[in-house]
Design an enzyme around this catalytic site. Sequence first.
Site, mmCIF file in Angstrom:
data_model
loop_
_atom_site.group_PDB
_atom_site.id
_atom_site.type_symbol
_atom_site.label_atom_id
_atom_site.label_comp_id
_atom_site.label_asym_id
_atom_site.label_seq_id
_atom_site.Cartn_x
_atom_site.Cartn_y
_atom_site.Cartn_z
ATOM 1 N N HIS A 62 31.064 6.304 38.014
ATOM 2 C CA HIS A 62 29.605 6.362 37.991
ATOM 3 C C HIS A 62 29.015 6.646 39.361
ATOM 4 C CE1 HIS A 62 30.264 3.219 34.612
ATOM 5 N NE2 HIS A 62 30.271 4.437 34.098
ATOM 6 N N LYS A 72 27.471 0.967 48.082
ATOM 7 C CA LYS A 72 27.892 -0.289 47.458
ATOM 8 C C LYS A 72 28.918 -0.998 48.328
ATOM 9 C CE LYS A 72 27.351 1.608 42.817
ATOM 10 N NZ LYS A 72 28.049 2.083 41.617
ATOM 11 N N TYR A 132 29.209 -6.623 43.219
ATOM 12 C CA TYR A 132 28.870 -5.613 44.207
ATOM 13 C C TYR A 132 27.413 -5.649 44.615
ATOM 14 C CZ TYR A 132 27.849 -2.732 40.014
ATOM 15 O OH TYR A 132 27.397 -2.256 38.808
ATOM 16 N N ASP A 170 31.182 6.465 28.624
ATOM 17 C CA ASP A 170 32.047 6.924 29.713
ATOM 18 C C ASP A 170 33.038 7.990 29.254
ATOM 19 O OD1 ASP A 170 30.741 5.298 31.500
ATOM 20 O OD2 ASP A 170 32.383 3.874 31.755
#
Length: 193
Positions: A62, A72, A132, A170
């Site tokens: 992603h 991130k 995260y 996905d």
Amino acid sequence: MTIEKTPLEGCFVIEPNVFQDERGYFMESFNTKKFTQAIGQEVAFVQDNQSFSSRGVLRGLHFQRGKYAQAKLVRVLSGKVLDAVVDLRKDSKTFGEHLTMELSAENKKQLYIPRGLAHGFVVLSETAEFFYKCDNYYHKAAEGGILYNDPSIGIDWQLKKEELTISAKDLELPEFQKLGLYHPELENRHGNH
């Protein structure tokens, strides 16, 4: 804490100093001053996310587009995952390359992923809690992704296809070359399977 460069431009591995005794352990998981000095830029994290998944769950790959791109800082609170990132920055020396590494509650490693990289992970332990920090807010209309098993990237997820649990969303993600970022010379670098 130790912060080291990875083969991907702008990506860093962070290892905390862990102090253990008969009571357990203590560690500083994040320090803005040390982090900024080590990576050479300021990053203001604005959102924390956490997920829980079972063995074989693969989330990714992603990314967020344009002004909604996210840097991130990822880590595992319990269990073990194989983390994967792909460089989507056309002007990067490592464009089209990927990096994988195991993150676990045991090794306590963190991975800093700059803006412009796609990210995903697969759970290698029975379960895993994944945490995260993001430097930009999630924006649904800006989300994008790459198919996890794109042969032009060639990520080895360490599990067999039949062991994986992947969302329908996905599984419908495009291959790298369909993002409009693809360069034919990548076929020479990764091989065309």
